[in-house]
Write an enzyme that holds these catalytic residues in place. Structure first.
Site, PDB file in Angstrom:
ATOM      1  N   THR A   1      59.310  76.095  81.201  1.00 29.52           N
ATOM      2  CA  THR A   1      58.731  74.771  81.441  1.00 29.52           C
ATOM      3  C   THR A   1      59.460  74.016  82.549  1.00 29.52           C
ATOM      4  O   THR A   1      58.851  73.208  83.243  1.00 29.52           O
ATOM      5  CB  THR A   1      58.755  73.939  80.152  1.00 29.52           C
ATOM      6  OG1 THR A   1      60.082  73.956  79.609  1.00 29.52           O
ATOM      7  CG2 THR A   1      57.814  74.515  79.113  1.00 29.52           C
ATOM      8  N   THR A   2      60.759  74.259  82.693  1.00 25.12           N
ATOM      9  CA  THR A   2      61.512  73.611  83.771  1.00 25.12           C
ATOM     10  C   THR A   2      61.197  74.267  85.104  1.00 25.12           C
ATOM     11  O   THR A   2      60.939  73.589  86.099  1.00 25.12           O
ATOM     12  CB  THR A   2      63.029  73.692  83.487  1.00 25.12           C
ATOM     13  OG1 THR A   2      63.289  73.184  82.180  1.00 25.12           O
ATOM     14  CG2 THR A   2      63.805  72.881  84.505  1.00 25.12           C
TER      15      THR A   2
ATOM     16  N   ASP B   1      61.260  78.493  71.794  1.00 27.64           N
ATOM     17  CA  ASP B   1      61.104  79.182  73.083  1.00 27.64           C
ATOM     18  C   ASP B   1      61.376  80.680  72.936  1.00 27.64           C
ATOM     19  O   ASP B   1      60.627  81.507  73.464  1.00 27.64           O
ATOM     20  CB  ASP B   1      62.066  78.581  74.121  1.00 27.64           C
ATOM     21  CG  ASP B   1      61.623  77.201  74.589  1.00 27.64           C
ATOM     22  OD1 ASP B   1      60.605  76.709  74.066  1.00 27.64           O
ATOM     23  OD2 ASP B   1      62.292  76.613  75.454  1.00 27.64           O
TER      24      ASP B   1
END
Length: 553
Positions: free
Chosen positions: A118-119, A416
């Site tokens: 996501t980053t 995650d």
């Protein structure tokens, strides 16, 4: 002759738009010009949008990689969140600019679809917008830039497929799955215990996975947490952990070979559906009413005993009288159990959820080898652990930690890792981390740009430069010289032709990511490229921003 229609008075203007009528009664709309400060057109609009998006990207760029920094976010009601997960940071930031919100949605899409990266997807989108801004200043049309980015994305995605490796796994051979989960956890708060955490995530997924169909139902994996203890105390329970306690202190705290009845009906007498008022005028009437209530409770408890159950799990509460009767009849009970937990208990124990006492029969009972109440430390916190279930497809990861913030971040980290393992079971192809995949894609895009004879060639080169922002950010966040590390890794890949040479973030003395065991899922990386390119294309297509102005200007 017909007389001409009288003109209607114009409607009063409201806000930015007003509906008026001409002399023939035909309506038309007038839009007020809101002035330069409330309306941006053309290049100004594109640059303002790019600037807003870049600001968001720069905030989380420092959180990328195994040595990325965490962010502390405080909500309006005083709750504090500490995280370096891109989706969590952007969710908590309360972004107001509309284009910046697109990046929040981008990160959420990556989180929903893949669960990891996501980053990186936001950092890549920011780098693409930065390159697009340079090309806009050179006078290139935004749609030609977007078309060039799309073409480069196809080349990069194909290159990822070419350099990917596949591996075999089984219940006995799961080392590659563990290593890939470790790569995900290495950038989280749990990195000091990332090996045992990765093993817990892999074991949880394999316990609920259908390997023949390559399918994983993540709803069967429950993550519970309790403050206290160390991260090392986190454990995988082959059963269900319920954050409740036995309803009476004198009931047994450990039940072996439990027969569970799972109820969604309350332990209380039936009440009229309509509003009612009951007047009791003498003692005999009150005693009769009390006896009638007691008879209801006795009948309910007797039906439970007749079914053969020795443990009651109830969705609703019950009063002290029902609790006392259950204790007298040696029926331990757990009350106020949530609906989701009831379903998991039913799946794990093979029981049926019973909505009425009249429907309670022995074949609807669940079975468990052991049900016990567990206490924690010197506090009165207790939880119910249901183990030895006939259907071991439902498991619980029980997280311990020093405070609530650590537990919350550990839960996000494990989510995650679980998603990454799930993706590997669906598609067992991997690429190598440390920025090596991005460098390989950058080299492939530059090579493809050389054979492109249109203006999109410039945009494709810019896309290649943007891809190199990820390894550069990894190096900078690890305390290394970004340009120097990137140049060395590119030169090594060109010289040796190995697509797994990247940035040595952990300073282990080798750039070989295969040797370091830094793996990422192929579908996760491909999703990053395609999502970032789509969002950048959407932002470049906007050339007019109209915002509401003040009424009466």
């Amino acid at each position: 002759a017909r007389s001409a229609p009288t003109a209607r008075p114009p409607a009063r203007a409201r806000g930015a738009m007003s509906l008026v009528f001409d002399e023939y009664g035909r309506p038309f709309i007038i839009m007020r010009d809101q002035g330069k400060e409330e309306r941006l057109k053309g290049l100004d609009a594109q640059k303002a949008n790019i600037q807003a998006a870049k600001t968001v990207c720069n905030v989380i760029r420092t959180s990328l990689g195994p040595k990325g920094m965490d962010k502390m976010l405080s909500s309006p009601d005083g709750d504090v969140t500490i995280s370096n997960d891109g989706a969590t940071i952007l969710e908590q930031m309360h972004v107001s600019h509309q284009v910046a919100k697109l990046l929040v949605d981008l990160s959420r899409s990556q989180d929903d679809e893949i669960g990891d990266g996501t980053t990186g997807v936001v950092v890549l989108a920011g780098a693409l917008l930065e390159q697009a801004e340079i090309l806009l200043d050179r006078g290139i049309h935004p749609m030609r830039i977007a078309d060039g980015f799309e073409a480069a994305c196809k080349v990069a995605t194909a290159e990822l497929g070419r350099v990917a490796d596949s591996f075999e796994y089984s219940l006995d051979n799961k080392e590659r799955l563990v290593q890939t989960a470790m790569t995900t956890l290495s950038s989280k708060i749990v990195n000091r215990v990332h090996r045992p955490m990765a093993e817990i995530a892999v074991d949880a997924v394999l316990a609920v996975a259908d390997l023949a169909r390559k399918d994983v139902n993540l709803d069967l994996i429950k993550v519970e947490g309790k403050v206290g203890g160390k991260l090392e105390d986190t454990a995988l329970v082959r059963g269900i952990v319920v954050d409740k306690e036995i309803s009476h202190q004198q009931m047994p705290k450990e039940i072996k070979d439990a027969k569970l009845c799972i109820l969604t009906c309350p332990f209380e007498p039936p009440k009229p559906k309509t509003k009612h008022k009951l007047e009791v005028e003498d003692v005999e009437t009150y005693k009769a009413l009390q006896e009638a209530e007691r008879a209801y409770f006795v009948d309910m408890v007797q039906k439970v005993k007749d079914s053969g159950a020795n443990l009651v799990i109830c969705q609703w509460g019950f009063d002290d009288e029902a609790n006392h009767l259950l204790m007298q009849n040696k029926l331990p009970a757990v009350r106020w159990v949530g609906g989701v937990e009831l379903e998991l208990i039913a799946i794990a124990t093979g029981g049926r959820i019973v909505p009425r006492f009249a429907e309670l029969t022995p074949d609807k009972l669940g079975a468990a080898g052991l049900v016990r109440e567990v206490g924690f430390g010197t506090t009165k916190d207790r939880m119910i652990v249901i183990e030895g279930c006939p259907n071991s497809k439902a498991v619980t990861i029980f997280v311990r930690g020093g405070n609530k913030m650590v537990i919350d971040e550990t839960k996000r980290s494990l989510h995650d890792a679980i998603c990454v393992v799930r993706n590997l079971i669906r598609d067992n192809r991997i690429v190598y981390g440390g920025g090596s995949a991005e460098i390989a894609c950058s080299l492939a895009v530059q090579k493809a740009a050389d054979s492109t004879g249109t203006i999109e060639q410039i945009a494709m080169r810019a896309y290649a430069d943007a891809l190199e922002t990820v390894p550069m950010a990894l190096a900078e966040n690890s305390g290394l010289n970004g340009i120097e590390e990137l140049s060395a890794a590119r030169a090594a890949q060109l010289k040796e032709g190995k697509a797994y040479l990247g940035v040595d973030c952990m300073c282990k003395g080798t750039r070989d990511m295969k040797e370091q065991g830094v793996f990422e899922t192929l579908i996760g990386k491909q999703q990053q490229l395609s999502l970032a390119t789509q969002v950048v294309r959407m932002i470049l297509k906007i050339d007019d921003v109209i915002m509401p102005g003040e009424v009466g200007q």
